[in-house]
Design a protein around this motif. Structure first.
Motif, short mmCIF file in Angstrom:
data_model
loop_
_atom_site.label_atom_id
_atom_site.label_comp_id
_atom_site.label_asym_id
_atom_site.label_seq_id
_atom_site.Cartn_x
_atom_site.Cartn_y
_atom_site.Cartn_z
N ASN A 207 0.85 -1.19 0.00
CA ASN A 207 0.00 0.00 0.00
C ASN A 207 0.88 1.24 0.00
N LEU A 208 0.64 2.15 -0.92
CA LEU A 208 1.46 3.35 -1.06
C LEU A 208 0.68 4.56 -0.58
N ARG A 209 1.32 5.39 0.25
CA ARG A 209 0.64 6.56 0.82
C ARG A 209 1.57 7.77 0.74
N THR A 210 1.02 8.88 0.33
CA THR A 210 1.73 10.17 0.39
C THR A 210 0.94 11.07 1.33
N ILE A 211 1.60 11.61 2.34
CA ILE A 211 0.93 12.42 3.36
C ILE A 211 1.64 13.76 3.48
N GLN A 212 0.84 14.82 3.53
CA GLN A 212 1.39 16.15 3.81
C GLN A 212 1.22 16.44 5.29
N ALA A 213 2.32 16.84 5.95
CA ALA A 213 2.28 17.10 7.38
C ALA A 213 3.33 18.14 7.72
N ARG A 214 3.22 18.67 8.95
CA ARG A 214 4.19 19.66 9.39
C ARG A 214 5.55 19.02 9.70
N THR A 215 5.51 17.85 10.34
CA THR A 215 6.75 17.15 10.67
C THR A 215 6.60 15.67 10.34
N VAL A 216 7.70 15.03 10.03
CA VAL A 216 7.69 13.61 9.67
C VAL A 216 7.29 12.75 10.85
N ASP A 217 7.89 13.01 12.01
CA ASP A 217 7.62 12.16 13.17
C ASP A 217 6.17 12.24 13.62
N ALA A 218 5.59 13.44 13.56
CA ALA A 218 4.18 13.60 13.95
C ALA A 218 3.27 12.82 13.01
N ALA A 219 3.58 12.83 11.71
CA ALA A 219 2.76 12.11 10.74
C ALA A 219 2.85 10.60 10.96
N ILE A 220 4.05 10.09 11.24
CA ILE A 220 4.22 8.65 11.47
C ILE A 220 3.48 8.21 12.72
N LEU A 221 3.63 8.98 13.81
CA LEU A 221 2.96 8.64 15.06
C LEU A 221 1.44 8.70 14.93
N ASP A 222 0.95 9.65 14.15
CA ASP A 222 -0.49 9.76 13.93
C ASP A 222 -1.02 8.56 13.16
N LEU A 223 -0.27 8.09 12.16
CA LEU A 223 -0.68 6.90 11.40
C LEU A 223 -0.72 5.67 12.30
N ILE A 224 0.30 5.50 13.11
CA ILE A 224 0.36 4.33 14.01
C ILE A 224 -0.84 4.32 14.94
N GLU A 225 -1.18 5.49 15.47
CA GLU A 225 -2.28 5.56 16.43
C GLU A 225 -3.64 5.33 15.78
N LYS A 226 -3.85 5.90 14.60
CA LYS A 226 -5.17 5.85 13.97
C LYS A 226 -5.43 4.54 13.22
N GLU A 227 -4.37 3.93 12.67
CA GLU A 227 -4.59 2.77 11.80
C GLU A 227 -4.07 1.46 12.40
N SER A 228 -3.69 1.50 13.65
CA SER A 228 -3.36 0.29 14.41
C SER A 228 -2.29 -0.58 13.74
N PHE A 229 -1.20 0.02 13.33
CA PHE A 229 -0.06 -0.76 12.83
C PHE A 229 0.60 -1.46 14.02
N ASP A 230 1.02 -2.71 13.80
CA ASP A 230 1.64 -3.44 14.90
C ASP A 230 3.15 -3.58 14.76
N LEU A 231 3.75 -2.98 13.71
CA LEU A 231 5.20 -2.95 13.59
C LEU A 231 5.61 -1.78 12.72
N LEU A 232 6.63 -1.07 13.17
CA LEU A 232 7.21 0.03 12.40
C LEU A 232 8.63 -0.36 12.01
N VAL A 233 8.94 -0.29 10.73
CA VAL A 233 10.29 -0.52 10.24
C VAL A 233 10.81 0.80 9.70
N ILE A 234 11.80 1.36 10.38
CA ILE A 234 12.25 2.70 10.03
C ILE A 234 13.76 2.70 9.84
N GLY A 235 14.23 3.45 8.90
CA GLY A 235 15.66 3.49 8.60
C GLY A 235 16.30 4.77 9.08
#
Length: 269
Positions: A207-235
């Protein structure tokens, strides 16, 4: 070193090397076939992911025909070498005696019984439950850290999970959040297409997503909270002094506030 000395001792005679090879190879192949037969007799009910075909039943044992024929053939060839090839027989015998001597010396030095057995016992950890991942989030940055997407796909393949690749387009605070940023959007689409291509290599639908946000970390944390991801793989990319600088402010803020486990893929430059 020993192999080089044997080649020198052969004086260029290929038959000498062939006889020595036949002595060792036929003995090893014969022992392999015998080991398979022994396991079928000793542990007939052992779980086997693959079982050789063409089996012959002897009472309660099912013995593979391939191992029986292979064992007889290799044993006969080895006996033939022993009786008709003195070079292979003599040097092969010395090789075996030398190996046995080293084996018993090592076992004695380590205070281990010569025929000691190793038993593997399953350890049960109270309250341990194997973690299963079903929804994996992998943020993409510059498109160069492909190992992050590859890691997410490897994990998804093992767990049968789906992967969402997201690229966050940061909008300056001086502009409204909905302001179209065409150039950055085109770059984001290119990066996500690269991630999709990696997913296809692993046969993982992404699934491909493009999101506009003020900060990268805030956008990632918001996605995790709202869409119930159970693993984050970050580089993250570490400089030669990365050990003292940490993983970077964005990654550190995400790790500090994330509601799901995170795997970090580090690369250096």
């Amino acid at each position: 070193m020993l192999a080089a000395l044997i080649v020198i001792a052969s004086r260029g005679r290929l038959t000498f090397l062939a006889d020595l090879y036949n002595f060792g190879a036929m003995l090893a192949f014969c022992m392999t076939h015998l080991s398979l037969i022994y396991l079928r007799i000793k542990r007939p009910n052992m779980k086997r992911p693959f079982k050789a075909p063409f089996n012959i039943r002897f009472g309660k044992y099912s013995l593979p025909l391939t191992a029986l024929l292979g064992g007889l053939a290799t044993a006969a060839t080895w006996v033939l070498v022993v009786f008709t090839k003195p070079d292979g027989r003599n040097l092969g015998t010395v090789w075996i005696l030398l190996g046995l001597g080293m084996y018993f010396y090592y076992r004695k030095k380590q205070a281990i019984a010569p025929a000691g057995k190793l038993e593997v016992e399953k350890v049960k950890i109270p309250e341990f439950k194997a973690k299963k991942y079903k929804h994996i989030l992998v943020p993409t940055r510059g498109g160069k850290e492909t190992q992050t997407v590859q890691m997410a796909c490897e994990i998804a393949k093992v767990h049968g999970a789906d992967v969402t690749a997201v690229h966050v387009v940061e909008v300056p605070f001086s502009l409204p959040l909905e302001t179209p940023l065409y150039h950055r959007t085109v770059v984001a689409e290119s990066i996500l297409k690269r991630a999709e291509a990696i997913g296809l290599e692993f046969r993982i639908g992404m699934n491909l997503r493009t999101i506009q946000a003020r900060t990268v970390d805030a956008a990632i944390l918001d996605l995790i909270e709202k869409e119930s991801f159970d693993l984050l793989v970050i580089g993250t990319v570490l400089s030669p002094s990365g050990a003292s600088r940490g993983y970077g402010t964005i990654v550190e803020r995400v790790l500090k506030n994330s509601q799901c486990p995170a795997w970090i893929c580090c690369s250096s430059w």
